[in-house]
Design a protein around this motif. Structure first.
Motif, PDB file in Angstrom:
ATOM      1  N   GLU A   1      18.468  15.113  37.654  1.00 33.36           N
ATOM      2  CA  GLU A   1      17.478  16.004  37.046  1.00 33.36           C
ATOM      3  C   GLU A   1      17.018  15.492  35.684  1.00 33.36           C
ATOM      4  N   ASN A   2      17.973  15.003  34.888  1.00 29.39           N
ATOM      5  CA  ASN A   2      17.608  14.501  33.563  1.00 29.39           C
ATOM      6  C   ASN A   2      16.722  13.272  33.652  1.00 29.39           C
ATOM      7  N   LEU A   3      17.036  12.377  34.575  1.00 28.14           N
ATOM      8  CA  LEU A   3      16.205  11.175  34.701  1.00 28.14           C
ATOM      9  C   LEU A   3      14.831  11.525  35.280  1.00 28.14           C
ATOM     10  N   LYS A   4      14.806  12.486  36.191  1.00 26.64           N
ATOM     11  CA  LYS A   4      13.526  12.949  36.735  1.00 26.64           C
ATOM     12  C   LYS A   4      12.658  13.524  35.629  1.00 26.64           C
ATOM     13  N   ASN A   5      13.247  14.330  34.764  1.00 25.84           N
ATOM     14  CA  ASN A   5      12.503  14.920  33.647  1.00 25.84           C
ATOM     15  C   ASN A   5      12.030  13.853  32.664  1.00 25.84           C
ATOM     16  N   ALA A   6      12.910  12.885  32.399  1.00 30.33           N
ATOM     17  CA  ALA A   6      12.553  11.821  31.452  1.00 30.33           C
ATOM     18  C   ALA A   6      11.394  10.982  31.965  1.00 30.33           C
ATOM     19  N   SER A   7      11.254  10.909  33.286  1.00 31.70           N
ATOM     20  CA  SER A   7      10.205  10.099  33.901  1.00 31.70           C
ATOM     21  C   SER A   7       8.910  10.873  34.116  1.00 31.70           C
ATOM     22  N   ASN A   8       8.924  12.144  33.752  1.00 30.82           N
ATOM     23  CA  ASN A   8       7.762  12.999  33.987  1.00 30.82           C
ATOM     24  C   ASN A   8       6.837  12.994  32.764  1.00 30.82           C
TER      25      ASN A   8
ATOM     26  N   LEU B   1      11.346   2.817  33.018  1.00 24.29           N
ATOM     27  CA  LEU B   1      11.096   3.474  31.739  1.00 24.29           C
ATOM     28  C   LEU B   1      11.097   2.494  30.565  1.00 24.29           C
ATOM     29  N   LEU B   2      11.581   1.273  30.774  1.00 26.87           N
ATOM     30  CA  LEU B   2      11.488   0.262  29.718  1.00 26.87           C
ATOM     31  C   LEU B   2      10.032  -0.127  29.464  1.00 26.87           C
ATOM     32  N   ASN B   3       9.151   0.258  30.392  1.00 29.29           N
ATOM     33  CA  ASN B   3       7.713  -0.008  30.228  1.00 29.29           C
ATOM     34  C   ASN B   3       6.967   1.206  29.682  1.00 29.29           C
ATOM     35  N   ALA B   4       7.697   2.253  29.323  1.00 30.40           N
ATOM     36  CA  ALA B   4       7.050   3.456  28.799  1.00 30.40           C
ATOM     37  C   ALA B   4       6.259   3.137  27.530  1.00 30.40           C
TER      38      ALA B   4
ATOM     39  N   SER C   1      10.235   5.535  21.486  1.00 28.37           N
ATOM     40  CA  SER C   1      11.497   6.287  21.526  1.00 28.37           C
ATOM     41  C   SER C   1      12.094   6.301  22.925  1.00 28.37           C
ATOM     42  N   ILE C   2      11.255   6.331  23.949  1.00 28.43           N
ATOM     43  CA  ILE C   2      11.742   6.302  25.333  1.00 28.43           C
ATOM     44  C   ILE C   2      12.343   4.931  25.635  1.00 28.43           C
ATOM     45  N   ARG C   3      11.650   3.889  25.239  1.00 28.39           N
ATOM     46  CA  ARG C   3      12.174   2.533  25.469  1.00 28.39           C
ATOM     47  C   ARG C   3      13.507   2.341  24.753  1.00 28.39           C
ATOM     48  N   SER C   4      13.586   2.849  23.535  1.00 25.68           N
ATOM     49  CA  SER C   4      14.816   2.725  22.751  1.00 25.68           C
ATOM     50  C   SER C   4      15.975   3.457  23.412  1.00 25.68           C
ATOM     51  N   LEU C   5      15.728   4.683  23.877  1.00 20.84           N
ATOM     52  CA  LEU C   5      16.777   5.479  24.507  1.00 20.84           C
ATOM     53  C   LEU C   5      17.259   4.843  25.807  1.00 20.84           C
ATOM     54  N   VAL C   6      16.348   4.255  26.566  1.00 21.62           N
ATOM     55  CA  VAL C   6      16.740   3.603  27.817  1.00 21.62           C
ATOM     56  C   VAL C   6      17.591   2.361  27.537  1.00 21.62           C
ATOM     57  N   CYS C   7      17.210   1.591  26.527  1.00 23.08           N
ATOM     58  CA  CYS C   7      18.039   0.430  26.140  1.00 23.08           C
ATOM     59  C   CYS C   7      19.437   0.892  25.746  1.00 23.08           C
ATOM     60  N   SER C   8      19.513   1.993  25.025  1.00 26.93           N
ATOM     61  CA  SER C   8      20.808   2.529  24.617  1.00 26.93           C
ATOM     62  C   SER C   8      21.625   2.962  25.827  1.00 26.93           C
ATOM     63  N   ILE C   9      20.981   3.582  26.803  1.00 30.38           N
ATOM     64  CA  ILE C   9      21.666   4.000  28.030  1.00 30.38           C
ATOM     65  C   ILE C   9      22.225   2.785  28.760  1.00 30.38           C
ATOM     66  N   ILE C  10      21.430   1.736  28.854  1.00 32.47           N
ATOM     67  CA  ILE C  10      21.888   0.515  29.519  1.00 32.47           C
ATOM     68  C   ILE C  10      23.120  -0.038  28.813  1.00 32.47           C
ATOM     69  N   GLY C  11      23.027  -0.134  27.478  1.00 33.59           N
ATOM     70  CA  GLY C  11      24.147  -0.666  26.706  1.00 33.59           C
ATOM     71  C   GLY C  11      25.414   0.135  26.883  1.00 33.59           C
ATOM     72  N   THR C  12      25.280   1.455  26.929  1.00 40.66           N
ATOM     73  CA  THR C  12      26.438   2.331  27.103  1.00 40.66           C
ATOM     74  C   THR C  12      27.005   2.222  28.511  1.00 40.66           C
TER      75      THR C  12
ATOM     76  N   ARG D   1      11.558  14.981  27.068  1.00 39.78           N
ATOM     77  CA  ARG D   1      11.935  13.731  27.749  1.00 39.78           C
ATOM     78  C   ARG D   1      13.048  13.015  26.976  1.00 39.78           C
ATOM     79  N   GLU D   2      12.941  13.023  25.652  1.00 39.10           N
ATOM     80  CA  GLU D   2      13.981  12.407  24.817  1.00 39.10           C
ATOM     81  C   GLU D   2      15.314  13.145  24.985  1.00 39.10           C
ATOM     82  N   ILE D   3      15.253  14.466  25.013  1.00 34.02           N
ATOM     83  CA  ILE D   3      16.473  15.266  25.200  1.00 34.02           C
ATOM     84  C   ILE D   3      17.106  14.948  26.549  1.00 34.02           C
ATOM     85  N   SER D   4      16.279  14.791  27.567  1.00 31.00           N
ATOM     86  CA  SER D   4      16.780  14.471  28.903  1.00 31.00           C
ATOM     87  C   SER D   4      17.513  13.127  28.905  1.00 31.00           C
ATOM     88  N   LEU D   5      16.971  12.145  28.199  1.00 34.24           N
ATOM     89  CA  LEU D   5      17.624  10.837  28.132  1.00 34.24           C
ATOM     90  C   LEU D   5      18.904  10.902  27.304  1.00 34.24           C
ATOM     91  N   ASP D   6      18.887  11.691  26.243  1.00 35.85           N
ATOM     92  CA  ASP D   6      20.119  11.899  25.466  1.00 35.85           C
ATOM     93  C   ASP D   6      21.205  12.513  26.352  1.00 35.85           C
TER      94      ASP D   6
END
Length: 293
Positions: free
Chosen positions: A46-53, A93-96, A100-111, A61-66
């Motif tokens: 659900e969070n990723l679906k929201n972030a992609s909407n 989403l790295l192409n968003a 802030s979306i690109r940054s959050l996705v990079c952080s998710i990958i790293g984690t 969208r930022e909250i969803s990625l957090d």
């Protein structure tokens, strides 16, 4: 439901009298409440679906990625990114258009891949994984805050993981060393964080098998010169100096063949460290000092 709420509050507060007044909850109401608890798998989707909407607000969208990142701090959930087929939408989403979306996705990958060989393998199985992180790091128009997170993701993707390093090398990742770090001329917090991520990336690249090709990359991209220059600029930051010396120590442990120019830069750095050497890691300092003997 109101009685159930009173029971829950009384139990949380440990109030014996309140618990007695509230009595035992209705089993059916309790089962209904527990049945509404959403599992992590559903929350991830659900969070990723929201972030992609794109129709949702940027803040939502930022909250969803957090929320997604908090979920995948759990090792099983991180590995479930592959099982749930969520890597593709994450990478998209790295192409968003929003930094802030690109940054959050990079952080998710790293984690997700941090100290996690299974997720490292899953992530790097995608053709545009390491490649996209390198492109972000080298993009002159990209914001520094996004590059910091891209380096975080790259470091964790390559650390102690041979395939990650092989992809990094194949996609000309070593260009980051000479190209990216000279953006850090301005003395501000963001650029200092970028420099720290640069050190982390270097350490990760040295954590896998060392060979002549890697040695050539280090010499050709002037890694030692850049490293000692940054360390000199940050001479008052003990942790930065410690990390820099540790990287040189890693190279010594790999029997790296330092040329005369590289040794000269290291000697100059050690001379500049004379006033702070007692605050540094004695083991790393002595190891680096052995080059000058």
């Amino acid at each position: 439901m109101e009685k159930l709420l009173q029971w829950s509050i009384a139990n949380t507060q440990g109030d014996a009298q309140a618990k007695e007044r509230a009595g035992n909850p209705d089993p059916n109401a309790l089962a209904q409440l527990l049945g509404n608890v959403v599992d992590d798998v559903t929350l991830m989707r659900e969070n990723l679906k929201n972030a992609s909407n794109p129709e949702l607000s940027l803040e939502n969208r930022e909250i969803s990625l957090d929320n997604f990142e908090m979920l995948i701090e759990n090792l099983d959930n991180a590995n479930n990114i592959q099982n749930l087929k969520l890597w593709d939408p994450l990478l998209n989403l790295l192409n968003a258009k929003e930094p802030s979306i690109r940054s959050l996705v990079c952080s998710i990958i790293g984690t997700a891949v941090q100290n996690n060989p299974k997720s490292q393998k899953n992530f790097t199985s995608y053709d545009n994984s390491i490649k996209k992180l390198i492109q972000i790091s080298l993009d002159k128009s990209e914001q520094t805050s996004v590059k910091i997170k891209a380096l975080y993701a790259l470091s964790n993707s390559c650390r102690n993981f041979e395939k990650g390093y092989e992809l990094f090398e194949a996609e000309n990742g070593w260009l980051i060393v000479s190209d990216l770090i000279f953006e850090t001329g301005k003395n501000n917090l963001l650029n200092y964080k970028l420099q720290l991520r640069f050190l982390s990336l270097l350490s990760s690249l040295l954590s896998t098998a060392f060979n002549k090709k890697k040695e050539n990359f280090i010499q050709n991209e002037k890694v030692i010169q850049i490293l000692t220059k940054l360390a000199t600029q940050n001479i008052e930051k003990i942790s930065f100096i410690d990390n820099s010396l540790n990287i040189i120590g890693q190279l010594i442990s790999h029997n790296y063949n330092f040329n005369d120019q590289e040794k000269s830069h290291i000697i100059t750095l050690l001379e500049n460290l004379d006033n702070v050497k007692n605050e540094l890691s004695k083991e790393d300092y002595k190891l680096v000092q052995s080059l000058t003997v």
